[in-house]
Design a protein around this motif. Structure first.
Motif, PDB file in Angstrom:
ATOM      1  N   LYS A  58       0.951  -1.119   0.049  1.00 55.65           N
ATOM      2  CA  LYS A  58       0.052   0.173  -0.006  1.00 55.65           C
ATOM      3  C   LYS A  58       0.907   1.355   0.177  1.00 55.65           C
ATOM      4  O   LYS A  58       1.696   1.507   0.972  1.00 55.65           O
ATOM      5  N   ALA A  59       0.677   1.919  -1.040  1.00 52.66           N
ATOM      6  CA  ALA A  59       1.640   3.319  -1.125  1.00 52.66           C
ATOM      7  C   ALA A  59       1.280   4.338  -0.247  1.00 52.66           C
ATOM      8  O   ALA A  59       1.087   5.436  -0.617  1.00 52.66           O
ATOM      9  N   ASN A  60       1.270   4.121   1.179  1.00 52.61           N
ATOM     10  CA  ASN A  60       1.031   5.057   2.055  1.00 52.61           C
ATOM     11  C   ASN A  60       2.030   5.851   2.708  1.00 52.61           C
ATOM     12  O   ASN A  60       3.276   5.261   2.581  1.00 52.61           O
ATOM     13  N   LYS A  61       1.844   6.930   3.180  1.00 60.77           N
ATOM     14  CA  LYS A  61       3.144   7.759   3.824  1.00 60.77           C
ATOM     15  C   LYS A  61       2.951   7.431   5.271  1.00 60.77           C
ATOM     16  O   LYS A  61       1.694   6.975   5.633  1.00 60.77           O
ATOM     17  N   ILE A  77      12.095   7.509  -2.161  1.00 64.97           N
ATOM     18  CA  ILE A  77      11.287   7.055  -3.087  1.00 64.97           C
ATOM     19  C   ILE A  77       9.927   6.951  -2.637  1.00 64.97           C
ATOM     20  O   ILE A  77       8.898   7.382  -3.261  1.00 64.97           O
ATOM     21  N   MET A  78      10.046   5.955  -1.854  1.00 68.09           N
ATOM     22  CA  MET A  78       8.566   5.508  -1.136  1.00 68.09           C
ATOM     23  C   MET A  78       8.799   5.236   0.287  1.00 68.09           C
ATOM     24  O   MET A  78       9.574   4.618   0.663  1.00 68.09           O
ATOM     25  N   GLU A  79       7.679   5.853   1.179  1.00 63.57           N
ATOM     26  CA  GLU A  79       7.658   5.731   2.468  1.00 63.57           C
ATOM     27  C   GLU A  79       7.192   4.294   2.822  1.00 63.57           C
ATOM     28  O   GLU A  79       7.311   3.333   3.797  1.00 63.57           O
ATOM     29  N   VAL A  80       6.078   3.869   2.260  1.00 63.38           N
ATOM     30  CA  VAL A  80       5.441   2.689   2.487  1.00 63.38           C
ATOM     31  C   VAL A  80       5.601   1.954   3.768  1.00 63.38           C
ATOM     32  O   VAL A  80       6.238   0.888   3.867  1.00 63.38           O
ATOM     33  N   VAL A  81       5.031   2.644   4.829  1.00 61.11           N
ATOM     34  CA  VAL A  81       5.306   2.406   6.051  1.00 61.11           C
ATOM     35  C   VAL A  81       4.791   0.896   6.408  1.00 61.11           C
ATOM     36  O   VAL A  81       5.414  -0.014   7.034  1.00 61.11           O
ATOM     37  N   SER A  82       3.553   0.540   6.013  1.00 63.79           N
ATOM     38  CA  SER A  82       3.026  -0.613   6.460  1.00 63.79           C
ATOM     39  C   SER A  82       3.996  -1.984   5.775  1.00 63.79           C
ATOM     40  O   SER A  82       4.211  -3.043   6.354  1.00 63.79           O
ATOM     41  N   TYR A  83       4.311  -1.594   4.447  1.00 62.06           N
ATOM     42  CA  TYR A  83       4.984  -2.733   3.909  1.00 62.06           C
ATOM     43  C   TYR A  83       6.478  -2.861   4.437  1.00 62.06           C
ATOM     44  O   TYR A  83       6.697  -4.033   4.601  1.00 62.06           O
ATOM     45  N   ARG A  84       7.245  -1.673   4.996  1.00 65.02           N
ATOM     46  CA  ARG A  84       8.234  -2.165   5.777  1.00 65.02           C
ATOM     47  C   ARG A  84       8.347  -2.654   7.080  1.00 65.02           C
ATOM     48  O   ARG A  84       9.058  -3.558   7.155  1.00 65.02           O
ATOM     49  N   CYS A  85       7.099  -2.299   7.628  1.00 61.83           N
ATOM     50  CA  CYS A  85       6.937  -3.072   9.060  1.00 61.83           C
ATOM     51  C   CYS A  85       6.800  -4.474   8.591  1.00 61.83           C
ATOM     52  O   CYS A  85       7.392  -5.312   9.660  1.00 61.83           O
ATOM     53  N   SER A  86       5.819  -4.968   7.947  1.00 63.89           N
ATOM     54  CA  SER A  86       5.661  -6.235   7.477  1.00 63.89           C
ATOM     55  C   SER A  86       6.963  -7.071   7.091  1.00 63.89           C
ATOM     56  O   SER A  86       7.063  -8.186   7.354  1.00 63.89           O
ATOM     57  N   LYS A  87       7.970  -6.472   6.431  1.00 64.86           N
ATOM     58  CA  LYS A  87       8.848  -7.300   5.884  1.00 64.86           C
ATOM     59  C   LYS A  87       9.850  -7.158   6.943  1.00 64.86           C
ATOM     60  O   LYS A  87      10.706  -8.347   7.014  1.00 64.86           O
TER      61      LYS A  87
END
Length: 259
Positions: free
Chosen positions: A101-104, A172-182
């Motif tokens: 999800k491309a969220n900030k 380039i992209m914050e994508v916080v939920s993606y980062r936390c999940s990985k």
């Protein structure tokens, strides 16, 4: 891949992108697996057309319906694969299915955070649990000592975006939920490597690179790595891994990535 031979592999999210690339590469090996189980949510849907074409040409490809966030679907998929293997084990499980999800940071939401974490972190846990009996059977039925992908292995598709030390690509992209999940998936990989060590199952996390997929172009830039290069690199690196590498976080070229 010279020197690597195993009977079966399962790839989640196999209808497109990196997942489809894994299926294509495995089929192109001089000695391809006897069974390549390719899972996706809607095997008969439009987004699975490329996978359907592959299955029609290769009798060793079995498309398996799987919604990785649904425990009942996971259980049914494991039972289906077990029946097809007829008493043999599963050598390679690639937990590839994932979402972004491309969220900030300022507009991240509970709904999106939960959905991304469920798909990217909880699903690999549940899928691995369901297929563990088949992975154990493969490890037990293999000759020789040590660990390798030829015996039994779990590969979790991670990202340098989940690297706490580098927080790669933040500009380039914050994508916080993606980062936390990985980041959480990386810890899961370490936990699996500890918990499944006694069963002889190799467990690793891979950063596939910034790849030219639907997910990769989400932020409007053209990624530098092709699916072909990424998947080929990961399989080459995977073929060289042994028990000393279990629990590692590697990139698609086989280099160690900082946690």
């Amino acid at each position: 891949m010279a020197g690597v031979r195993f009977q079966s592999a399962l790839v989640t999210g196999a209808n497109r992108g990196i997942g489809l690339g894994f299926v294509q590469h495995l089929l192109a090996w001089p000695n391809p697996p006897e069974w390549v189980f390719a899972t996706c949510r809607d095997p008969k849907g439009q987004r699975a057309q490329e996978l359907q074409k592959l299955a029609s040409k290769h009798p060793n490809v079995v498309i398996v319906p799987l919604e990785v966030t649904d425990p009942a679907s996971i259980k049914a998929a494991a039972a289906s694969v077990g029946e097809r293997l007829k008493g043999l084990g599963l050598n390679l499980l690639i937990n590839n299915a994932g979402i972004l999800k491309a969220n900030k940071l300022d507009n991240e939401t509970l709904k999106d955070m939960a959905e991304v974490y469920t798909t990217n972190t909880i699903a690999p846990l549940l899928v691995s649990q369901a297929f563990l009996p088949l992975l154990k059977k493969a490890a037990q039925g293999s000759t020789g000592s040590g660990m390798s992908c030829s015996k039994a292995a779990i590969v979790n598709m991670s990202s340098t975006g989940g690297s706490i030390s580098s927080v790669g690509g933040w500009d380039i992209m914050e994508v916080v939920s993606y980062r936390c999940s990985k980041a959480a998936l990386n810890m899961l990989t370490r936990c699996q490597s500890m918990g499944y060590q006694e069963h002889g199952i190799l467990c690793v996390a891979f950063h596939p690179g910034w790849v030219q997929t639907d997910m990769g172009v989400t932020v409007g830039h053209t990624p530098p790595v092709t699916v072909d290069a990424s998947v080929g690199g990961m399989l080459k690196a995977l073929s060289k891994l042994s028990e000393k590498d279990s629990g590692s976080f590697l990139d698609w070229e086989g280099n160690v990535v900082a946690w």
